[in-house]
Design a protein around this motif. Structure first.
Motif, short mmCIF file in Angstrom:
data_model
loop_
_atom_site.label_atom_id
_atom_site.label_comp_id
_atom_site.label_asym_id
_atom_site.label_seq_id
_atom_site.Cartn_x
_atom_site.Cartn_y
_atom_site.Cartn_z
N VAL A 318 0.65 -1.29 -0.16
CA VAL A 318 -0.05 0.04 -0.08
C VAL A 318 0.97 1.54 -0.39
CG1 VAL A 318 -2.03 1.28 1.66
CG2 VAL A 318 -2.09 -1.21 1.60
N THR A 319 0.21 2.23 -0.94
CA THR A 319 2.16 3.39 -1.10
C THR A 319 0.87 4.44 -0.79
OG1 THR A 319 2.92 2.34 -2.67
CG2 THR A 319 3.19 4.61 -2.32
N PRO A 320 0.46 5.07 0.30
CA PRO A 320 0.15 6.59 0.22
C PRO A 320 0.18 7.78 -0.09
CG PRO A 320 0.79 5.91 2.09
CD PRO A 320 1.65 4.62 1.58
N GLN A 321 -1.01 7.53 -1.34
CA GLN A 321 -1.12 8.45 -2.26
C GLN A 321 -2.13 9.60 -1.90
OE1 GLN A 321 -1.34 7.51 -6.29
NE2 GLN A 321 0.84 6.16 -5.43
N GLN A 322 -2.19 11.15 -2.36
CA GLN A 322 -3.45 12.10 -1.78
C GLN A 322 -4.28 12.28 -2.99
OE1 GLN A 322 -2.84 14.24 0.71
NE2 GLN A 322 -4.89 15.18 0.00
N PRO A 323 -5.13 11.55 -2.71
CA PRO A 323 -6.52 10.87 -3.19
C PRO A 323 -6.91 12.98 -4.02
CG PRO A 323 -7.37 12.15 -0.86
CD PRO A 323 -5.76 11.27 -0.98
N ILE A 389 -10.38 4.15 -7.82
CA ILE A 389 -11.51 4.05 -6.79
C ILE A 389 -11.81 5.68 -6.31
CG2 ILE A 389 -13.16 3.25 -5.93
CD1 ILE A 389 -12.28 0.91 -6.52
N GLY A 390 -12.97 5.97 -6.68
CA GLY A 390 -13.56 7.60 -6.02
C GLY A 390 -11.94 8.58 -5.85
N GLY A 391 -11.38 8.46 -7.09
CA GLY A 391 -9.84 9.02 -7.11
C GLY A 391 -9.21 8.74 -5.97
N ARG A 392 -8.52 7.56 -6.16
CA ARG A 392 -7.76 7.02 -4.96
C ARG A 392 -6.85 5.80 -6.13
NH1 ARG A 392 -10.08 5.42 -0.40
NH2 ARG A 392 -8.00 5.15 1.04
N ASN A 393 -5.99 5.97 -5.81
CA ASN A 393 -5.36 5.02 -6.77
C ASN A 393 -5.37 3.65 -6.51
OD1 ASN A 393 -3.24 3.51 -7.69
ND2 ASN A 393 -2.31 4.45 -8.80
N ILE A 394 -5.88 2.14 -6.49
CA ILE A 394 -6.43 1.75 -5.16
C ILE A 394 -4.95 0.88 -4.42
CG2 ILE A 394 -8.50 0.80 -6.87
CD1 ILE A 394 -6.04 -1.92 -7.96
N THR A 395 -3.77 0.92 -5.30
CA THR A 395 -2.47 1.29 -4.72
C THR A 395 -2.15 2.11 -3.29
OG1 THR A 395 -1.07 2.43 -5.83
CG2 THR A 395 -1.51 0.05 -6.64
N SER A 396 -3.53 2.94 -3.43
CA SER A 396 -3.05 4.02 -1.85
C SER A 396 -4.31 3.76 -0.42
CB SER A 396 -3.51 5.28 -2.43
OG SER A 396 -4.46 5.63 -2.82
N ILE A 397 -4.76 2.46 -0.85
CA ILE A 397 -5.97 1.77 -0.44
C ILE A 397 -5.71 0.70 0.04
CG2 ILE A 397 -8.67 1.82 -0.01
CD1 ILE A 397 -9.35 2.82 -2.75
N PRO A 398 -6.14 0.74 1.45
CA PRO A 398 -5.21 -0.56 2.30
C PRO A 398 -7.08 -1.47 2.02
CG PRO A 398 -5.45 1.08 3.80
CD PRO A 398 -6.24 1.39 2.25
N LEU A 399 -6.10 -2.35 1.72
CA LEU A 399 -6.67 -4.38 0.70
C LEU A 399 -8.03 -4.71 1.83
CD1 LEU A 399 -3.50 -6.76 0.27
CD2 LEU A 399 -5.10 -4.97 -1.68
#
Length: 581
Positions: A318-323, A389-399
């Motif tokens: 999981v890579t935190p990114q700004q939505p 998904i919703g402006g967030r890269n899925i790699t930044s969303i906890p599984l």
């Protein structure tokens, strides 16, 4: 071996107590021949019945103490082995549950099953045997040799001369045994895979009259497993006859030398009897050491396979990114992915869905429809491109958070051996009204209500006591229960008639309007009213638009629609569309 030591560590205090008790029992066993020797040589010549009974009673007490301590220590050893393996199996199951699909593909499910069952069993056996015999055997071996030195050093030297041969034998055989047992466990993996395939496809096998073919295939796999097991077994079994040969040669020499020494008056009959008893103890201890080496070879081989899984690195980071601010709920931007990292399975796929919209995906079998959904749920990571998904890269969303957004019916989904209610609820503790609403929308409420137990009706594993259509409706109800953000229906209406399929799509539009829906289908009727339709062929996008747009612009879609629903090439509707709508 490292992973086994890690799980044994919490039980070291209890193991220490058990080993101490085992030590006492082994010492009691070693005392018995010495007491017998003393009784024969020193007490019996005195003809004192009282002393004879006293030392005889001491032998009885020593025997009882040895028996009791061994029983107690063995029970403690079994407890430690049980709880160690329980913790190991629990963590292994948890690790397997969270492995990425790419890791599961690399290990294969049959291999993971055998690691979770036969490999953990081998570790359990090894831990128990090390505590039971791994302590007792060395004490009896070393203690027996030391006591025989006090009885008759010359005879002991005859015995000791055989030990180097035994040591070389055990080392050589065990060095060859571990790789053989690793190879054997791979054969077990193949056997498990073959059995799983045969059982899963039993209906197909019977329908095509391929029982003899499958029997022959199973015989080949079974024969290969037997060959590997025989090779490992024969290699490890060499230790028993060879050790018996060495030790019995030594015993023969002891008897011959002992006879000469008794005849010369430099040794006593009691010493010889005690020495023979100790020799039997030493022989049994060496045989126990052999069994320990065999079991340790299995356990170490299995432990390395278990450790391989437990130490598998996480690949879905999981890579935190700004939505980003985005009007779209789901975005695929030039996504490419390959299972084998050589030839793309899907290539340069792009589409955008606003909240509440429906996307239909259609194409030939194997064109990558289900792969797109696996990428959206991040069961795999895309090789290239962006998924949001919703402006967030899925790699930044906890599984865990990501997967809670979805309600999904996979192409080959599973019904569990439980009630219909529990299969729909699936451990989420949803309100009963949500369960009923989902069943009603999925067109399942009618047949569920007709069952004697209703929602309490028990299903068999894989839903074999339901028809194909009933099973699919239960699975759709499970996906809808809890009102997910995104609903994925992967060929989930293939067993439904046109009327039920149309009623399901109508209920989705009316009762779950805010859910973004992706429908993977083989039938045009299932995606006819979708806001967008994506046409795939060999992993590439051939068309994207509404139903009417694709009828005008996409020849492949035109062919599918014409063959299934009687559409003409210019897009005119014929009688069948009215029937479906």
């Amino acid at each position: 071996m490292k992973v086994i030591l890690h799980y044994i560590k919490p039980f070291i205090p209890r193991m220490s107590v058990g080993i101490s008790i085992k030590f006492i029992g082994a010492v009691m066993e070693l005392l018995l021949p010495w007491i017998l020797s003393y009784l024969i040589d020193d007490i019996v010549p005195l003809r004192d019945i009282g002393l004879i009974l006293l030392w005889g009673g001491a032998m009885v007490l020593a025997a009882v103490a040895a028996l009791v301590t061994n029983i107690v220590a063995n029970r403690m050893a079994a407890w430690v082995a049980q709880h160690t393996t329980q913790a190991l199996r629990h963590d292994l199951f948890e690790k397997i549950s969270y492995l990425s699909c790419s890791h599961i593909d690399s290990y294969t499910i049959p291999s993971l099953e055998s690691r979770l069952t036969s490999d953990t069993y081998n570790v359990h056996q090894m831990i128990g045997m090390i505590q039971r015999m791994g302590v007792r055997a060395p004490i009896l071996l070393v203690g027996g040799i030391l006591i025989t030195l006090t009885l008759d050093p010359v005879l002991t030297l005859v015995l000791v001369c055989t030990l180097p041969f035994l040591g070389v034998l055990v080392f050589s055989v065990s060095k060859r045994g571990i790789p053989l047992y690793v190879d054997l466990q791979k054969g077990v993996d193949t056997m498990v895979r073959t059995v799983r395939e045969t059982i899963s496809g039993i209906r197909v096998i019977k329908a095509l009259s391929k029982t003899d073919y499958e029997r022959e295939h199973f015989a080949q796999v079974n024969g290969e497993l037997v060959r590997r097991e025989k090779k490992a077994g024969i290699t490890m079994a060499l230790t028993n006859p060879m050790m018996n040969l060495f030790l019995n040669v030594g015993l023969t020499l002891v008897i011959v030398v002992g006879a000469f020494r008794v005849n010369a008056g430099v040794s006593s009959a009691g010493n010889i009897i005690a020495f023979l008893s100790y020799f039997t103890i030493i022989l049994n201890a060496m045989m126990a050491v052999t069994r320990i080496f065999v079991m340790c070879s299995k356990g170490i081989a299995s432990g390395s396979r278990i450790q391989e899984v437990l130490e598998t690195p996480e690949d879905l980071h999981v890579t935190p990114q700004q939505p980003e601010e985005s009007p779209y709920h789901i975005v695929f931007d030039h996504v490419t992915f390959s299972y084998n990292h050589t030839e793309p399975n899907v290539e340069d796929i792009s589409f955008r869905l606003k909240p509440g919209e429906t996307l239909g995906v259609i194409g030939a079998t194997g064109c990558g429809k289900s792969t797109l959904m696996a990428l959206l749920m991040r069961l795999y990571d895309a090789d290239a491109g962006l998924i949001q998904i919703g402006g967030r890269n899925i790699t930044s969303i906890p599984l865990e958070e990501l997967h809670r957004k979805f309600g999904v019916v996979f192409q080959n989904d599973v019904v569990f051996a439980d009630s219909i209610y529990e299969n729909i609820d699936f451990g989420r503790h949803l309100p009963p009204q949500e369960i009923e609403k989902a069943a009603r929308c999925a067109q399942a409420l009618e047949f569920i209500s007709a069952l004697p137990d209703g929602f309490g009706h028990m299903l068999t594993s894989k839903g074999t006591n339901l028809s194909g259509g009933q099973k699919q409706r239960v699975l759709v109800a499970r996906a809808l229960a809890g009102s997910p953000e995104i609903l994925i229906l992967d060929d989930s209406s293939s067993a439904l008639d046109y009327k039920t399929d149309a009623a399901l799509r109508k209920a989705l539009r009316e009762e779950y309007q805010g859910i973004t829906t992706i429908i993977i289908a083989q039938r045009v009727s299932s995606i006819l009213h979708a806001d967008h339709i994506l046409v795939l062929e060999e992993g590439k996008e051939l068309g994207y638009g509404t139903h009417q747009e694709l009828l005008r612009s996409c020849p492949v879609y035109q062919d599918i629609a014409h063959s299934q629903m009687g559409y003409s090439q210019d897009g005119a509707l014929e009688a069948r569309e009215k029937e479906v709508v």
